[in-house]
Design a protein around this motif. Structure first.
Motif, short mmCIF file in Angstrom:
data_model
loop_
_atom_site.label_atom_id
_atom_site.label_comp_id
_atom_site.label_asym_id
_atom_site.label_seq_id
_atom_site.Cartn_x
_atom_site.Cartn_y
_atom_site.Cartn_z
N ARG A 127 0.83 -1.21 0.00
CA ARG A 127 0.00 0.00 0.00
C ARG A 127 0.87 1.26 0.00
O ARG A 127 0.65 2.18 -0.79
N HIS A 128 1.86 1.29 0.88
CA HIS A 128 2.74 2.45 0.93
C HIS A 128 3.62 2.54 -0.31
O HIS A 128 3.95 3.64 -0.76
N ALA A 129 3.98 1.40 -0.86
CA ALA A 129 4.79 1.40 -2.08
C ALA A 129 4.03 2.05 -3.23
O ALA A 129 4.58 2.86 -3.98
N LYS A 130 2.75 1.71 -3.36
CA LYS A 130 1.95 2.30 -4.43
C LYS A 130 1.81 3.81 -4.24
O LYS A 130 1.80 4.57 -5.21
N SER A 131 1.70 4.24 -3.00
CA SER A 131 1.63 5.67 -2.72
C SER A 131 2.91 6.37 -3.16
O SER A 131 2.87 7.45 -3.75
N ALA A 132 4.06 5.74 -2.89
CA ALA A 132 5.35 6.32 -3.30
C ALA A 132 5.48 6.38 -4.81
O ALA A 132 6.05 7.33 -5.36
N VAL A 133 4.94 5.37 -5.49
CA VAL A 133 4.96 5.39 -6.96
C VAL A 133 4.21 6.61 -7.47
O VAL A 133 4.67 7.31 -8.38
N PHE A 139 12.73 4.18 -7.74
CA PHE A 139 12.90 2.81 -7.28
C PHE A 139 12.25 2.70 -5.92
O PHE A 139 12.11 3.71 -5.20
N LEU A 140 11.89 1.49 -5.55
CA LEU A 140 11.40 1.23 -4.20
C LEU A 140 12.35 0.28 -3.49
O LEU A 140 13.02 -0.54 -4.13
N SER A 141 12.43 0.40 -2.19
CA SER A 141 13.15 -0.56 -1.35
C SER A 141 12.10 -1.22 -0.47
O SER A 141 11.51 -0.57 0.40
N ILE A 142 11.83 -2.48 -0.74
CA ILE A 142 10.77 -3.20 -0.06
C ILE A 142 11.35 -3.85 1.19
O ILE A 142 12.21 -4.73 1.12
N ASP A 143 10.87 -3.38 2.34
CA ASP A 143 11.50 -3.68 3.63
C ASP A 143 10.68 -4.72 4.39
O ASP A 143 9.62 -4.43 4.93
N GLY A 144 11.17 -5.95 4.41
CA GLY A 144 10.44 -7.04 5.04
C GLY A 144 10.58 -7.07 6.55
O GLY A 144 11.41 -6.37 7.14
N PHE A 145 9.79 -7.92 7.18
CA PHE A 145 9.72 -8.02 8.63
C PHE A 145 11.07 -8.42 9.26
O PHE A 145 11.30 -8.20 10.44
N GLU A 146 11.97 -8.98 8.45
CA GLU A 146 13.26 -9.43 8.97
C GLU A 146 14.21 -8.27 9.29
O GLU A 146 15.24 -8.48 9.95
N CYS A 147 13.88 -7.08 8.85
CA CYS A 147 14.84 -5.97 8.88
C CYS A 147 15.14 -5.46 10.28
O CYS A 147 14.38 -5.67 11.22
N ALA A 148 16.27 -4.77 10.39
CA ALA A 148 16.57 -4.00 11.60
C ALA A 148 15.79 -2.69 11.54
O ALA A 148 15.35 -2.25 10.48
N GLY A 149 15.61 -2.07 12.70
CA GLY A 149 14.89 -0.80 12.72
C GLY A 149 13.39 -1.01 12.64
O GLY A 149 12.84 -1.92 13.26
N LEU A 161 6.31 -10.65 0.79
CA LEU A 161 6.24 -9.22 0.44
C LEU A 161 6.87 -8.93 -0.92
O LEU A 161 6.32 -8.15 -1.72
N LEU A 162 8.00 -9.55 -1.21
CA LEU A 162 8.66 -9.31 -2.50
C LEU A 162 7.85 -9.91 -3.65
O LEU A 162 7.75 -9.32 -4.72
N ALA A 163 7.28 -11.09 -3.41
CA ALA A 163 6.44 -11.70 -4.45
C ALA A 163 5.19 -10.86 -4.71
O ALA A 163 4.75 -10.72 -5.86
N ARG A 164 4.64 -10.28 -3.66
CA ARG A 164 3.51 -9.37 -3.84
C ARG A 164 3.93 -8.12 -4.61
O ARG A 164 3.17 -7.60 -5.43
N ALA A 165 5.14 -7.64 -4.33
CA ALA A 165 5.64 -6.48 -5.07
C ALA A 165 5.72 -6.80 -6.56
O ALA A 165 5.37 -5.97 -7.41
N ALA A 166 6.18 -8.00 -6.88
CA ALA A 166 6.26 -8.40 -8.29
C ALA A 166 4.88 -8.42 -8.95
O ALA A 166 4.73 -8.09 -10.13
N GLN A 167 3.87 -8.80 -8.18
CA GLN A 167 2.51 -8.84 -8.71
C GLN A 167 1.92 -7.45 -8.92
O GLN A 167 1.20 -7.20 -9.88
N GLU A 168 2.24 -6.52 -8.00
CA GLU A 168 1.49 -5.28 -7.91
C GLU A 168 2.20 -4.02 -8.43
O GLU A 168 1.52 -3.05 -8.79
N LEU A 169 3.52 -4.00 -8.43
CA LEU A 169 4.22 -2.75 -8.70
C LEU A 169 4.67 -2.65 -10.15
O LEU A 169 5.03 -3.64 -10.78
N ASN A 170 4.66 -1.41 -10.65
CA ASN A 170 5.06 -1.20 -12.04
C ASN A 170 6.37 -0.43 -12.18
O ASN A 170 6.70 0.05 -13.26
N ILE A 171 7.12 -0.29 -11.07
CA ILE A 171 8.46 0.28 -11.14
C ILE A 171 9.40 -0.69 -10.43
O ILE A 171 8.97 -1.53 -9.64
#
Length: 330
Positions: A127-133, A139-149, A161-171
């Motif tokens: 959802r936030h990725a599409k807003s940024a588009v 470019f987007l940096s898709i930040d999964g639950f594994e991340c620090a911070g 999350l990355l597989a969903r990005a492949a389905q949904e994002l056009n950048i």
């Protein structure tokens, strides 16, 4: 050589971005990552003022002639820093690559794009990725639950999350969170990403200016040595599991929870900074991702990126052997 839309767009030779880390993203590290073929990132808010950021950018330029970027993260704070001042200082010093993250990045993104800059925006949800588009990021940096911070509040790991990005994002997008080696990079590429962002991994390099004790603590730790704080405040952060972070969790789990005012002294950013200076891992809160479990050494950035590049090429080549074309039957 692995060529992706990220390497082509930024003029780098390895599709790896060094994460923008508070108190860690300093000139020596950023320059070393860029010199080794990745994209080094200076963390703007590590510097006490826009003028100090100018000096950091100038220092970085004395250490590398290759591309590097600046991170500006907008997070809830009692006394907001001069985000616009930092942005204008970086642009005026010739920086043209920016990593943005956090709340309400629209004004910053609009300014950077008006100056002809390349913007990578970090998000934790589609959802936030599409807003940024819609805001015009490159470019987007898709930040999964594994991340620090700050992983957001939806707890979606990168495999989904990355597989969903492949389905949904056009950048194009890169993967962030839980990546520290060639296997992670190749996995990210197979999930549609054009590269990977690595933070904790670069903390544990020769050029990282954090205390050697903290680097050794990362090497000795496993994927089980992080904890989430601020869950009850809906501002989740993954940090190293130590005496301070466990006390924060204890207070949050009390009946009725805890107010930020009760936690303020424990989670002070200045205490976290001192951790990196004095080498006491229990002195304060400091960010670390579960990628710690994959980190077994503290090499130079050059050695690290050559290893990741070589091993990634070997893995990709080996995957081709899994495809066997059957001979046509008569």
């Amino acid at each position: 050589m692995i060529v992706t839309r990220l390497t082509k767009a930024l003029g780098i030779t390895v599709p790896v971005v060094q994460g923008g880390m508070q108190w860690v993203g300093l000139p020596k590290l950023a320059a070393a990552v860029s010199e080794a073929g990745g994209l080094g990132i200076l963390t703007a808010l590590t510097q006490p003022s826009p003028d100090a950021l100018r000096e950091a950018i100038r220092k970085t330029k004395t250490l590398t002639k290759k591309p590097f970027g600046v991170n500006i993260t907008i997070l809830p704070t009692i006394n907001p820093p001069d985000y616009e001042g930092y942005a204008r200082a970086a642009v005026s010093e010739g920086v043209r690559i920016f990593e943005t993250a956090g709340n309400n990045p629209g004004p910053l993104i609009k300014f950077f794009k008006s100056q002809g800059c390349f913007v990578i925006h970090k998000c934790t949800t589609i959802r936030h990725a599409k807003s940024a588009v819609r805001m015009g990021v490159d470019f987007l940096s898709i930040d999964g639950f594994e991340c620090a911070g700050h992983p957001g509040e939806e707890d979606i790991p990168n495999l989904v999350l990355l597989a969903r990005a492949a389905q949904e994002l056009n950048i194009p997008y890169i993967a962030s969170g839980g990546i520290a080696d060639a296997r992670g990079l190749v996995a990210a590429l197979s999930l549609g990403a054009d590269g990977a962002n690595m933070g904790t991994r670069f903390m544990c390099t020769e050029e990282s200016e954090i205390h050697p004790n903290i680097k050794q603590k990362i090497v000795e730790s496993s994927e089980q040595d992080t904890v989430h704080i601020f869950r009850t405040l809906h501002n989740t952060a993954r940090v190293f599991k130590n005496k301070v972070s466990q006390e924060v969790v204890r207070l949050e789990r009390r009946p009725g929870g805890a107010k930020f005012e009760e936690l303020r002294d424990l989670v002070s950013g200045q205490r976290g900074r001192v951790v990196y200076e004095n080498g006491d891992p229990d002195y304060g809160i400091w960010s670390a991702g579960i990628a710690m479990g994959l980190i077994k050494d503290a090499p130079s950035c050059e050695v690290l990126l050559r290893r990741i590049e070589r091993e990634a090429e070997e893995i990709i080549g080996g995957l081709g052997n899994l495809v066997v074309k059957e001979k046509a039957k008569l």
